[in-house]
Design an enzyme around this catalytic site. Structure first.
Site, short mmCIF file in Angstrom:
data_model
loop_
_atom_site.label_atom_id
_atom_site.label_comp_id
_atom_site.label_asym_id
_atom_site.label_seq_id
_atom_site.Cartn_x
_atom_site.Cartn_y
_atom_site.Cartn_z
N SER A 20 -43.81 17.47 28.21
CA SER A 20 -43.04 17.58 29.30
C SER A 20 -44.12 17.89 30.42
O SER A 20 -45.20 17.31 30.66
CB SER A 20 -41.86 18.64 29.49
OG SER A 20 -41.34 18.66 30.57
N ASP A 25 -34.85 9.65 27.93
CA ASP A 25 -35.26 10.85 28.09
C ASP A 25 -34.72 11.52 29.41
O ASP A 25 -34.83 11.04 30.56
CB ASP A 25 -36.65 11.20 28.16
CG ASP A 25 -37.17 12.45 28.27
OD1 ASP A 25 -36.49 13.44 28.84
OD2 ASP A 25 -38.34 12.93 27.68
N HIS A 46 -35.53 14.93 24.95
CA HIS A 46 -36.80 15.46 25.47
C HIS A 46 -37.78 16.19 24.60
O HIS A 46 -37.28 17.20 24.11
CB HIS A 46 -36.43 16.28 26.73
CG HIS A 46 -37.38 16.67 27.56
ND1 HIS A 46 -38.42 15.58 28.18
CD2 HIS A 46 -38.01 18.14 28.12
CE1 HIS A 46 -39.19 16.45 28.88
NE2 HIS A 46 -39.06 17.57 28.82
#
Length: 526
Positions: free
Chosen positions: A211, A438, A467
């Site tokens: 991320s 996602d 995710h």
């Protein structure tokens, strides 16, 4: 990208150019003011009585301002789990869970149970709490629960109140932290990573970042390309969109996910009874939103407004079965019916080990705003710009557009970053992993990072939901493991197909990644 609850221009300073070129073996103290930091000897110790003995922790020092390394210092908490196979050892694998605002000292312990044995044989797993987070000189702004709630819809009647909220958060952070905020940036965290590299005695580092950690990793490759070994960037941030654009991409990504959900759910009308066509499903959903706006719907003891529904379902629409179950329950609740007896209830998540951290309650929020507001100077300063954008985007992206484009504390952030953001554009080898569906870093975001990092290769998981990929037994895992253990990147970008069940429901994610909360009482682990 960071949870909704905790929720680029290259600047070359003297210190930026200095750090990559220096090593303790060649630089004198006069030439290199960072030498005392690079030559630290960590005092390793067991992190906590309840943690494995193999997980060691230490605290090192880094400069608050790399332009003034002899001035104020910050603590930086680091951890490691050493490989037991010294003969096969290649180096260290530095880990970051994302955020901004996510602590990472726990990461070696989590990933030790998820990474393949071949990878753990090659690397010491190394975690760290980024500056300002966790045990690394944590920042806090003294925010109340209401002030921490930043997902705010645009409404003409509440706009003045929302502007006041954004200004209040910025002022409280400035009052609590002052000039320190200017230095809680991704560029400085990348510099901290290079100090960790030197302290561990490594010439280069490998890296696994999720991320926000993908952006942090990309910045490191731009600033320290010769220190970069094997970098895996999982669920990627588009560097051209930091940071307002990365919040807005949640709204953009939600619309195709919503359309996919309506099509999937319409084909299963016999099960969910939400409509026989995609348009009927859409009408059902927005009918529930309108009903809840008139009178909140009681869902498991939580009163849900239409805005609450849009927030809660935004991330869930990426997982079609989870979303269909949630909307079916919401429809029953709206009609006054009790919840289904066979309903899958949300179970409490295990509390991550804290290793005795004592941090401000709003540390995640304060750390988030510190980075996204100081990283870039592109945030609009005129509240009316946010009003116009929110009105426009609520029409363009009705699920979440006004939330994403509405005013944020960065509009009033008093301490701009100590330098402009980093423009990513290099040929450093790296591997990017990206699920097609996602909710936090949609596919278009991963594609943006791939364009910026021309030496990278990307694996797209077609139909993949959720995710965070590596460590969750995805079809992309084999490619990532091969790269980390052999250094071989694929000859070209790849696409692999998720298992059929994984295309419908996001499986529980064992990784401690920041994720959206979903609907009350429903399983939603993204």
């Amino acid at each position: 990208m960071r949870s909704s609850r905790i929720p680029l221009f290259l600047a070359v300073s003297a210190v930026t150019t200095l750090v990559p070129a220096l090593t303790p073996a060649t630089a004198s103290a006069v030439e290199n003011p960072l030498r005392p930091y690079l030559q630290q000897k960590p005092a390793w110790h067991r992190c906590d009585a309840s943690s494995p003995a193999s997980l060691q922790c230490a605290t090192i020092k880094v400069p608050l301002d790399y332009g003034k390394p002899g001035a104020k210092k910050l603590d930086l908490a680091i951890s490691r789990m050493k490989t037991s196979t010294k003969k096969e050892r290649r180096g260290v694998l530095l880990l970051n869970p994302g955020g901004p605002g996510g602590p990472g000292v726990d990461m070696p312990q989590y990933l030790a149970g998820e990474l393949p044995k071949a990878v753990k044989g090659k690397y010491d797993l190394v975690g760290f709490d980024p500056r300002g987070i966790g045990r690394s000189s944590p920042v806090g702004c003294g925010l109340t629960a209401d002030e921490r709630n930043w997902e705010r819809p645009y409404r003409a009647e509440t706009f003045t109140k929302d502007v006041k909220w954004a200004r209040t958060v910025a002022e409280k952070c400035d009052k609590k932290q002052g000039d320190k905020l200017r230095h809680i940036t991704t560029r400085n965290t990348a510099r901290d990573m290079d100090v960790i590299r030197a302290v561990l005695g490594e010439k280069r580092i490998s890296y696994l970042g999720y991320s926000y950690g993908t952006y942090l990793g990309a910045v490191y490759t731009q600033m320290f390309p010769k220190r970069t070994d094997r970098f895996v960037l999982d669920s990627a941030v588009d560097p051209a969109r930091v940071w307002r654009g990365m919040i807005q991409v949640w709204a953009e990504g939600a619309e195709p996910a919503f359309t996919r959900w309506t099509e999937w759910t319409a084909a299963r009308h016999a099960t969910y009874k939400l409509g026989r066509t995609p348009e009927a499903i859409r009408k059902t959903f927005y009918g529930l939103v309108a009903q809840a706006d008139r009178k909140p719907i009681d869902l498991d003891g939580t009163l849900m407004t239409g805005d609450d529904i849009r927030i809660g379902l935004r991330g869930m629409f990426f997982s079609v079965r989870n979303a269909a179950e949630a909307v079916a329950e919401l429809k029953k609740a709206a009609a006054g019916a009790p919840p289904s007896a066979d309903r899958e209830l949300k179970t409490p998540e295990p509390v991550p080990p804290s290793f005795g951290r004592a941090v401000p309650e709003d540390n995640g929020d304060a750390g988030f705003w510190a980075v996204v507001c100081a990283d870039t100077r592109a945030w609009p300063r005129d509240p009316e710009q946010y009003r116009r954008d929110a009105i426009r985007d609520k029409t363009r992206y009705p699920v979440y557009g006004d939330f994403a484009s509405h005013i944020k504390p960065c509009a009033f952030w008093k301490k701009t970053g100590s330098e402009p953001a980093t423009r990513i554009g290099n040929k450093v080898p790296a591997l990017i992993l990206q699920n097609e569906w996602d909710s936090q870093t949609p596919l278009t975001s991963g594609q943006g990072l791939r364009r910026a990092m021309k030496g990278s290769k990307m694996v797209t998981v077609a139909g993949g939901v959720g995710h965070g990929i590596y460590g969750n037994k995805s079809c992309a895992d084999k490619t990532a493991t091969t790269y980390l253990t052999t250094g071989r990147l694929p000859a070209k970008d790849l696409t692999c197909k998720a298992a059929p069940a994984a295309e419908e429901r996001n499986t529980p994610n064992r990784l401690p990644l920041p994720t959206p909360p979903g609907m009350p009482g429903m399983v939603s682990r993204f």
